[in-house]
Design an enzyme around this catalytic site. Structure first.
Site, PDB file in Angstrom:
ATOM      1  NE  ARG A  24      -3.874  -2.044   0.016  1.00 32.19           N
ATOM      2  CZ  ARG A  24      -4.971  -2.372   0.676  1.00 32.19           C
ATOM      3  NH1 ARG A  24      -5.431  -1.578   1.608  1.00 32.19           N
ATOM      4  NH2 ARG A  24      -5.601  -3.485   0.381  1.00 32.19           N
ATOM      5  NE  ARG A  28      -7.568   4.552   1.410  1.00 32.80           N
ATOM      6  CZ  ARG A  28      -8.322   3.722   2.098  1.00 32.80           C
ATOM      7  NH1 ARG A  28      -9.542   4.064   2.423  1.00 32.80           N
ATOM      8  NH2 ARG A  28      -7.849   2.557   2.459  1.00 32.80           N
ATOM      9  NE  ARG A  37     -10.130   6.722  -4.350  1.00 31.59           N
ATOM     10  CZ  ARG A  37     -11.420   6.901  -4.207  1.00 31.59           C
ATOM     11  NH1 ARG A  37     -12.087   7.600  -5.100  1.00 31.59           N
ATOM     12  NH2 ARG A  37     -12.058   6.381  -3.176  1.00 31.59           N
ATOM     13  CG  ASP A  73      -8.246  -4.812  -4.669  1.00 29.32           C
ATOM     14  OD1 ASP A  73      -7.906  -3.953  -3.845  1.00 29.32           O
ATOM     15  OD2 ASP A  73      -8.806  -5.876  -4.347  1.00 29.32           O
ATOM     16  CE1 TYR A 147     -12.720  -9.265   1.342  1.00 25.95           C
ATOM     17  CE2 TYR A 147     -10.678 -10.269   0.596  1.00 25.95           C
ATOM     18  CZ  TYR A 147     -11.338  -9.344   1.376  1.00 25.95           C
ATOM     19  OH  TYR A 147     -10.619  -8.489   2.182  1.00 25.95           O
TER      20      TYR A 147
HETATM   21  O1  CP3 Z   1       0.302   0.019  -3.218  1.00 30.20           O
HETATM   22  C1  CP3 Z   1      -0.093  -1.176  -3.269  1.00 30.20           C
HETATM   23  O2  CP3 Z   1       0.129  -1.989  -2.355  1.00 30.20           O
HETATM   24  C2  CP3 Z   1      -0.809  -1.663  -4.528  1.00 30.20           C
HETATM   25  C3  CP3 Z   1      -2.215  -1.624  -4.542  1.00 30.20           C
HETATM   26  C4  CP3 Z   1      -3.067  -2.607  -3.779  1.00 30.20           C
HETATM   27  C5  CP3 Z   1      -4.430  -2.332  -3.504  1.00 30.20           C
HETATM   28  N1  CP3 Z   1      -4.976  -3.427  -2.940  1.00 30.20           N
HETATM   29  C6  CP3 Z   1      -5.107  -1.069  -3.845  1.00 30.20           C
HETATM   30  C7  CP3 Z   1      -6.298  -0.687  -3.099  1.00 30.20           C
HETATM   31  C8  CP3 Z   1      -2.800  -3.895  -3.300  1.00 30.20           C
HETATM   32  C9  CP3 Z   1      -1.511  -4.679  -3.279  1.00 30.20           C
HETATM   33  C10 CP3 Z   1      -4.027  -4.401  -2.779  1.00 30.20           C
HETATM   34  C11 CP3 Z   1      -4.158  -5.767  -2.232  1.00 30.20           C
HETATM   35  C12 CP3 Z   1      -5.356  -6.106  -1.465  1.00 30.20           C
HETATM   36  N2  CP3 Z   1      -6.645  -5.698  -1.692  1.00 30.20           N
HETATM   37  C13 CP3 Z   1      -5.392  -7.034  -0.392  1.00 30.20           C
HETATM   38  C14 CP3 Z   1      -4.199  -7.803   0.111  1.00 30.20           C
HETATM   39  C15 CP3 Z   1      -3.392  -6.998   1.010  1.00 30.20           C
HETATM   40  C16 CP3 Z   1      -4.022  -6.730   2.349  1.00 30.20           C
HETATM   41  O3  CP3 Z   1      -4.540  -5.603   2.525  1.00 30.20           O
HETATM   42  O4  CP3 Z   1      -4.024  -7.620   3.198  1.00 30.20           O
HETATM   43  C17 CP3 Z   1      -6.708  -7.127   0.057  1.00 30.20           C
HETATM   44  C18 CP3 Z   1      -7.200  -7.965   1.207  1.00 30.20           C
HETATM   45  C19 CP3 Z   1      -7.502  -6.291  -0.773  1.00 30.20           C
HETATM   46  C20 CP3 Z   1      -8.949  -6.068  -0.714  1.00 30.20           C
HETATM   47  C21 CP3 Z   1      -9.274  -4.644  -0.498  1.00 30.20           C
HETATM   48  N3  CP3 Z   1      -9.294  -3.689  -1.505  1.00 30.20           N
HETATM   49  C22 CP3 Z   1      -9.614  -3.999   0.706  1.00 30.20           C
HETATM   50  C23 CP3 Z   1      -9.736  -4.688   2.053  1.00 30.20           C
HETATM   51  C24 CP3 Z   1      -9.837  -2.646   0.395  1.00 30.20           C
HETATM   52  C25 CP3 Z   1     -10.289  -1.555   1.338  1.00 30.20           C
HETATM   53  C26 CP3 Z   1      -9.062  -0.991   1.952  1.00 30.20           C
HETATM   54  C27 CP3 Z   1      -9.342   0.169   2.852  1.00 30.20           C
HETATM   55  O5  CP3 Z   1      -8.423   0.408   3.651  1.00 30.20           O
HETATM   56  O6  CP3 Z   1     -10.367   0.848   2.747  1.00 30.20           O
HETATM   57  C28 CP3 Z   1      -9.603  -2.472  -0.987  1.00 30.20           C
HETATM   58  C29 CP3 Z   1      -9.676  -1.198  -1.753  1.00 30.20           C
HETATM   59  C30 CP3 Z   1      -8.329  -0.693  -2.178  1.00 30.20           C
HETATM   60  N4  CP3 Z   1      -7.400  -1.449  -2.816  1.00 30.20           N
HETATM   61  C31 CP3 Z   1      -7.828   0.634  -2.015  1.00 30.20           C
HETATM   62  C32 CP3 Z   1      -6.565   0.639  -2.603  1.00 30.20           C
HETATM   63  C33 CP3 Z   1      -5.615   1.815  -2.754  1.00 30.20           C
HETATM   64  C34 CP3 Z   1      -8.562   1.823  -1.414  1.00 30.20           C
HETATM   65  C35 CP3 Z   1      -9.189   2.508  -2.571  1.00 30.20           C
HETATM   66  C36 CP3 Z   1      -9.614   3.925  -2.362  1.00 30.20           C
HETATM   67  O7  CP3 Z   1     -10.654   4.129  -1.704  1.00 30.20           O
HETATM   68  O8  CP3 Z   1      -8.906   4.819  -2.886  1.00 30.20           O
END
Ligand code: CP3
Length: 337
Positions: A24, A28, A37, A73, A147
């Site tokens: 991540r 954000r 965004r 994602d 999921y």
């Molecule tokens: O910078 C990076 O790491 C690359 C981008 C990335 C995202 N998701 C973007 C994202 C990566 C590697 C992921 C992986 C991901 N997504 C995982 C595995 C890693 C972990 O967190 O354990 C999981 C479980 C997901 C599923 C997911 N997608 C969740 C739980 C969420 C909500 C996160 C939150 O904190 O609100 C997302 C959405 C998501 N994926 C965002 C981002 C940048 C937030 C999007 C936004 O609102 O701008």
């Protein structure tokens, strides 16, 4: 590119300077991302290759990390299995599977539903222009199956546990279909230029060691299939401690571990061949730059971790200067020979 410090560290080489990146790292916590965004939803950013490539490069340019991770994602691969995926902001699956009959109705994997990911890999490679390796990724089988069954928030995996105990062969069928899809997508990402492949199996420990053991052959099928690509594979699961004794069975080159284990515990469970990545608590990045440097150097002191990083993702409330302090602290630590 093949002698880059990040790739070398993943194969347990000993580069002069330790490499780092953070899960991540884009997103954000970065003002540049928040500005994008304002104009676009998360899905628009991830599904428009030029925008995804731009976000992918932001932390490389802003923080000087040693690897880029594709802005995408773990959930999108499920679209190729006909699941309707959305974000709010966490993942939502609009048509979850709940029974053996639902699982039987699943079609084969249609990679065309994921072509925006492959195109984003190509564009990100052009954008990065050989500066740092690019990590392509998707989810692990049990995480994506959860999921697909829960339809959204994972909670305590109520539906997943029910299927596991009442219709175990249905869970097996779902894990199988997902493993085939994940392997195909990661192979295509590798062919499109991804230098490293990562499997985020965030919830793999949620059903305890027994549940992890159930999913492990499916993980192994993926890592075995990826050997053809010749690219290093990183495997990540949260709650590392609960599954530590089984983790090496994932067959990856490197393991991202969290703070429930010490690097030394991870090393003794994983043996000498696997690289170890991790494992500071992301809350450590909420301290002062001096405190961050101290925590990073303490993490690196015994020389066990190959890629100093966090045990989970950067929190959205992390000040950017603190991520910068983390990266500088890793780079300023002299390698002891
Ligand atoms: O910078 C990076 O790491 C690359 C981008 C990335 C995202 N998701 C973007 C994202 C990566 C590697 C992921 C992986 C991901 N997504 C995982 C595995 C890693 C972990 O967190 O354990 C999981 C479980 C997901 C599923 C997911 N997608 C969740 C739980 C969420 C909500 C996160 C939150 O904190 O609100 C997302 C959405 C998501 N994926 C965002 C981002 C940048 C937030 C999007 C936004 O609102 O701008």
């Amino acid at each position: 590119m093949h002698d880059h410090i990040f790739l070398s560290a993943l194969l347990r080489g000993r580069p002069d300077v330790y490499p780092t990146w953070l899960m991540r790292q884009a997103g954000r916590s970065m003002a540049a991302y928040r500005a994008m965004r304002e104009e676009h939803s998360f899905i628009e950013l991830a599904k428009t290759p030029a925008l995804a490539a731009e976000v992918t490069a932001q932390p490389v340019e802003g923080y000087g990390v040693d690897a880029a991770i594709l802005f995408s994602d773990i959930m999108f691969v499920l679209q190729g299995l006909d699941f309707e995926v959305d974000f709010n902001p966490g993942p939502v699956v609009r048509n979850p599977v709940r029974s053996a009959a639902d699982v039987r109705r699943l079609g084969g994997f249609d990679i065309d539903q994921c072509c925006f990911i492959i195109e984003a890999v190509r564009e990100a490679k052009v954008r990065l222009d050989g500066t740092v390796p690019l990590i392509g990724f998707t989810g692990g089988p049990l995480t994506l199956a959860a999921y697909a069954m829960e339809g959204g928030a994972i909670g305590d995996m109520e539906n997943t546990r029910r299927l596991y105990s009442e219709e175990p062969e249905a869970l097996g069928g779902l894990l199988d279909a997902i493993a085939v899809a994940v392997a195909a997508l990661l192979e295509a990402e590798a062919d499109a230029g991804a230098d490293v492949l990562m499997i985020f199996d965030t919830w793999a420990a949620r059903l305890g060691a027994e549940g992890f053991n159930r999913a492990l052959p499916h993980v192994r099928k993926i890592t075995d299939a990826l050997k053809r690509t010749g690219k290093p594979v990183i495997y990540m699961a949260r709650d590392t401690k609960a599954i530590l004794g089984l983790l090496a069975g994932a067959g990856a080159d490197a393991y991202a571990v969290d703070w429930t284990v010490t690097p030394a515990e991870a090393r003794s469970a994983l043996g000498g061949d696997a690289a170890i990545m991790g494992n500071l608590d992301p809350a450590a990045l909420l301290g002062t730059p001096d405190e961050i440097e101290e925590a990073v150097h303490k993490l690196m002191e015994d020389g066990v971790v190959d890629v100093p990083s966090l045990g989970h993702g950067v929190r959205p409330d992390t000040p950017e200067e603190n991520v910068g302090a983390f990266v500088r602290a890793v780079h300023s630590f002299g390698r002891r020979r």
